[in-house]
Design a protein around this motif. Structure first.
Motif, mmCIF file in Angstrom:
data_model
loop_
_atom_site.group_PDB
_atom_site.id
_atom_site.type_symbol
_atom_site.label_atom_id
_atom_site.label_comp_id
_atom_site.label_asym_id
_atom_site.label_seq_id
_atom_site.Cartn_x
_atom_site.Cartn_y
_atom_site.Cartn_z
ATOM 1 N N GLY A 186 0.851 -1.177 0.000
ATOM 2 C CA GLY A 186 0.000 0.000 0.000
ATOM 3 C C GLY A 186 0.888 1.228 0.000
ATOM 4 O O GLY A 186 1.565 1.503 0.997
ATOM 5 N N ILE A 187 0.924 1.968 -1.097
ATOM 6 C CA ILE A 187 1.937 3.015 -1.265
ATOM 7 C C ILE A 187 1.468 4.383 -0.783
ATOM 8 O O ILE A 187 2.164 5.369 -0.962
ATOM 9 C CB ILE A 187 2.418 3.100 -2.721
ATOM 10 N N GLY A 188 0.307 4.454 -0.158
ATOM 11 C CA GLY A 188 -0.205 5.741 0.294
ATOM 12 C C GLY A 188 0.395 6.184 1.615
ATOM 13 O O GLY A 188 0.880 5.381 2.415
ATOM 14 N N GLY A 189 0.356 7.505 1.842
ATOM 15 C CA GLY A 189 0.692 8.031 3.148
ATOM 16 C C GLY A 189 2.153 8.273 3.403
ATOM 17 O O GLY A 189 2.643 8.063 4.500
ATOM 18 N N SER A 190 2.871 8.709 2.406
ATOM 19 C CA SER A 190 4.260 9.134 2.590
ATOM 20 C C SER A 190 4.552 10.171 1.510
ATOM 21 O O SER A 190 3.737 10.398 0.624
ATOM 22 C CB SER A 190 5.237 7.952 2.491
ATOM 23 N N ASP A 191 5.708 10.794 1.586
ATOM 24 C CA ASP A 191 6.029 11.818 0.594
ATOM 25 C C ASP A 191 6.084 11.211 -0.810
ATOM 26 O O ASP A 191 6.495 10.055 -0.978
ATOM 27 C CB ASP A 191 7.373 12.464 0.915
ATOM 28 N N PRO A 192 5.688 11.969 -1.846
ATOM 29 C CA PRO A 192 5.696 11.461 -3.213
ATOM 30 C C PRO A 192 7.102 11.434 -3.798
ATOM 31 O O PRO A 192 7.445 12.189 -4.709
ATOM 32 C CB PRO A 192 4.786 12.440 -3.957
ATOM 33 N N THR A 193 7.910 10.554 -3.262
ATOM 34 C CA THR A 193 9.319 10.473 -3.645
ATOM 35 C C THR A 193 9.478 9.801 -5.006
ATOM 36 O O THR A 193 8.890 8.740 -5.252
ATOM 37 C CB THR A 193 10.112 9.672 -2.591
ATOM 38 N N ALA A 194 10.287 10.381 -5.867
ATOM 39 C CA ALA A 194 10.547 9.793 -7.174
ATOM 40 C C ALA A 194 11.206 8.427 -7.016
ATOM 41 O O ALA A 194 12.107 8.251 -6.201
ATOM 42 C CB ALA A 194 11.447 10.714 -8.001
ATOM 43 N N GLY A 195 10.730 7.469 -7.789
ATOM 44 C CA GLY A 195 11.333 6.143 -7.803
ATOM 45 C C GLY A 195 10.628 5.122 -6.933
ATOM 46 O O GLY A 195 10.876 3.922 -7.082
ATOM 47 N N MET A 196 9.740 5.553 -6.053
ATOM 48 C CA MET A 196 9.073 4.601 -5.164
ATOM 49 C C MET A 196 8.212 3.605 -5.942
ATOM 50 O O MET A 196 8.331 2.389 -5.762
ATOM 51 C CB MET A 196 8.201 5.344 -4.152
ATOM 52 N N THR A 197 7.351 4.123 -6.784
ATOM 53 C CA THR A 197 6.439 3.239 -7.509
ATOM 54 C C THR A 197 7.196 2.373 -8.502
ATOM 55 O O THR A 197 6.879 1.197 -8.686
ATOM 56 C CB THR A 197 5.356 4.068 -8.220
ATOM 57 N N ARG A 218 -2.830 13.299 4.193
ATOM 58 C CA ARG A 218 -2.138 13.646 2.946
ATOM 59 C C ARG A 218 -3.175 14.137 1.947
ATOM 60 O O ARG A 218 -4.375 14.070 2.202
ATOM 61 C CB ARG A 218 -1.391 12.437 2.391
ATOM 62 N N SER A 219 -2.729 14.538 0.779
ATOM 63 C CA SER A 219 -3.654 15.008 -0.251
ATOM 64 C C SER A 219 -3.793 13.960 -1.347
ATOM 65 O O SER A 219 -2.899 13.133 -1.561
ATOM 66 C CB SER A 219 -3.132 16.305 -0.870
ATOM 67 N N PHE A 220 -4.928 13.994 -2.048
ATOM 68 C CA PHE A 220 -5.064 13.149 -3.223
ATOM 69 C C PHE A 220 -3.963 13.449 -4.233
ATOM 70 O O PHE A 220 -3.354 12.546 -4.806
ATOM 71 C CB PHE A 220 -6.432 13.374 -3.888
ATOM 72 N N ALA A 221 -3.701 14.722 -4.464
ATOM 73 C CA ALA A 221 -2.780 15.111 -5.534
ATOM 74 C C ALA A 221 -1.379 14.572 -5.310
ATOM 75 O O ALA A 221 -0.755 14.031 -6.227
ATOM 76 C CB ALA A 221 -2.752 16.634 -5.657
ATOM 77 N N SER A 222 -0.857 14.714 -4.085
ATOM 78 C CA SER A 222 0.518 14.273 -3.833
ATOM 79 C C SER A 222 0.656 12.770 -3.969
ATOM 80 O O SER A 222 1.690 12.268 -4.418
ATOM 81 C CB SER A 222 0.967 14.719 -2.437
ATOM 82 N N GLN A 223 -0.376 12.047 -3.594
ATOM 83 C CA GLN A 223 -0.294 10.592 -3.642
ATOM 84 C C GLN A 223 -0.564 10.043 -5.038
ATOM 85 O O GLN A 223 0.065 9.074 -5.463
ATOM 86 C CB GLN A 223 -1.263 9.989 -2.630
ATOM 87 N N LEU A 224 -1.476 10.673 -5.758
ATOM 88 C CA LEU A 224 -1.687 10.285 -7.149
ATOM 89 C C LEU A 224 -0.438 10.529 -7.989
ATOM 90 O O LEU A 224 -0.152 9.790 -8.937
ATOM 91 C CB LEU A 224 -2.870 11.046 -7.735
ATOM 92 N N ALA A 225 0.322 11.568 -7.614
ATOM 93 C CA ALA A 225 1.541 11.890 -8.357
ATOM 94 C C ALA A 225 2.554 10.751 -8.318
ATOM 95 O O ALA A 225 3.333 10.585 -9.264
ATOM 96 C CB ALA A 225 2.172 13.164 -7.791
#
Length: 260
Positions: A186-197, A218-225
């Motif tokens: 579950g990748i939600g709930g942390s900073d939208p760091t590049a490379g995680m996904t 958190r926001s939808f936008a940061s997590q969708l990113a």
């Protein structure tokens, strides 16, 4: 199709649960989020009594009661109270509208004492979301790591379980659950760091990665990113944003006669 695995009623404007979920739906519409899963009411309690987690589940059931076309609920349990948690599982899932289980930080999930809860959830086809974290300064008492979850998952290999937050330190978390095929990140709930996904897809395969926002923390936008901006194929993005979660929830939705 965007399905959000990880939503809260706390941290949102509104005096009542009905006002709060209505406000969240405004944001969801703006970001194209079709369906949302809610767990835990407020205030946040790390070690709730049975009375307290029942009250919080009542808050969630009230919130989703007017949004059956958009919102689902997971029952919040405290695994320190096994018998009471089993009763609450039946009240909210077997005999109620909820479709999953949320376990937080009261009891570490590697303890076999919680197995009856996991087994009962499996019998009901309820998807389990277990909060996990690797904290640099040390975890809270009772807070599970992805390694703890891997031990628990080995005892229940047929039951799908989501590793919440992918352990916070996601590079360690992904490796910890890599060889547990019934575990999902579950990748939600942390900073939208590049490379995680991208690493999640390389390590687990896109079929084991699930989007969630952790709104209102958190926001939808940061997590969708994290997903929409990832360098992965479009088919993988579709799985992560909704396809995987829909697949995992289909058995219990069918059991309850809910068409999606």
């Amino acid at each position: 199709m965007i399905w959000d695995l990880h939503c809260h009623l706390s941290g949102v404007e509104g005096k009542t649960v009905d006002e709060r979920i209505a406000q969240l739906m405004v944001y969801a519409d703006r970001m194209g989020v079709e369906r949302l899963i809610f767990f835990m009411g407020w205030p946040f309690l790390t070690d709730p009594t049975p009375k307290q987690f029942r009250e919080q589940n009542d808050q969630v059931m009230q919130a989703i009661s007017h949004w059956h076309d958009r919102a689902f609920g997971f029952v919040y349990l405290n695994a320190k109270y096994v018998e009471e948690s089993l009763q609450e599982l039946d009240r909210c899932v077997k005999n109620g509208p909820m479709i999953g289980v949320k376990l937080w930080v009261a009891a570490r999930c590697n303890d076999p004492a919680i197995d009856p809860i996991i087994q009962r959830a499996g019998e009901l086809k309820a998807l389990i979301y277990q909060h996990t974290w690797f904290k640099t300064g040390g975890n809270l008492t009772g807070e599970s790591t992805p390694s703890d979850l891997a031990l628990m998952a080995a005892r229940h290999p047929e039951i799908p379980i989501v590793a919440g937050h992918t352990g916070g330190d996601w590079e360690l978390g992904l490796r910890a659950i890599q060889n547990s095929p019934n575990l999902y990140a579950g990748i939600g709930g942390s900073d939208p760091t590049a490379g995680m996904t991208e690493m999640a897809v390389r390590t687990l395969g896109a079929e084991r990665v699930i989007y969630g926002s952790d709104i209102g923390g958190r926001s939808f936008a940061s997590q969708l990113a994290k997903v929409q901006g990832a360098d992965i194929p479009e088919v993988s993005k579709r799985l992560i944003l909704g396809g995987n979660l829909k697949r995992l929830l289909t058995p219990i939705l069918n059991e309850k006669g809910i068409k999606v």
